[in-house]
Design an enzyme around this catalytic site. Structure first.
Site, mmCIF file in Angstrom:
data_model
loop_
_atom_site.group_PDB
_atom_site.id
_atom_site.type_symbol
_atom_site.label_atom_id
_atom_site.label_comp_id
_atom_site.label_asym_id
_atom_site.label_seq_id
_atom_site.Cartn_x
_atom_site.Cartn_y
_atom_site.Cartn_z
ATOM 1 N N ASP A 247 0.805 -1.120 0.098
ATOM 2 C CA ASP A 247 -0.035 0.059 -0.200
ATOM 3 C C ASP A 247 0.898 1.179 0.174
ATOM 4 O O ASP A 247 0.688 2.104 0.838
ATOM 5 C CB ASP A 247 -0.951 0.069 1.145
ATOM 6 C CG ASP A 247 -2.174 1.129 1.173
ATOM 7 O OD1 ASP A 247 -2.364 1.463 -0.211
ATOM 8 O OD2 ASP A 247 -2.698 1.267 2.202
ATOM 9 N N ILE A 248 1.713 1.331 -1.053
ATOM 10 C CA ILE A 248 2.407 2.448 -1.042
ATOM 11 C C ILE A 248 1.675 3.694 -1.726
ATOM 12 O O ILE A 248 1.126 3.786 -2.760
ATOM 13 C CB ILE A 248 3.633 2.433 -2.213
ATOM 14 C CG1 ILE A 248 4.730 1.147 -1.700
ATOM 15 C CG2 ILE A 248 4.685 3.625 -2.369
ATOM 16 C CD1 ILE A 248 5.215 1.235 -0.461
#
Length: 91
Positions: free
Chosen positions: A75-76
């Site tokens: 989840d960048i």
């Protein structure tokens, strides 16, 4: 994840559950998230390429460490890039 040690990755102190909720205890990053910083201090975007390059370098160092250890971050996003008051960048 609590055994992972890298200056650009947040240390996990502990985790716990309550019903269907999971809680993760992390250190306080007083600088806030990159999303928050951009929204309030740079509403028209960060223009200084040195600032952008520094943040990217720090994030990539953390990601490289994860990948070298066969881990990945799923989840960048700017909300998950956190800064301390001294400018340390952590995922």
């Amino acid at each position: 994840m609590s055994k992972i040690k890298h200056e650009n990755l947040l240390k996990t102190y502990t985790t716990c559950t309550s019903g269907h909720k999971i809680y993760i205890v992390l250190p306080l990053m007083s600088g806030g998230s990159l999303n928050h910083i951009i929204s309030y201090k740079f509403p028209s975007g960060i223009k200084d390429i040195c600032i952008i390059a520094t943040i990217l370098r720090e994030c990539l160092q953390g990601l490289k460490f994860l990948h070298e250890n066969n881990l990945f971050h799923r989840d960048i996003k700017s909300g998950n890039i956190l800064l301390s008051l001294d400018g340390t960048v952590c995922l």
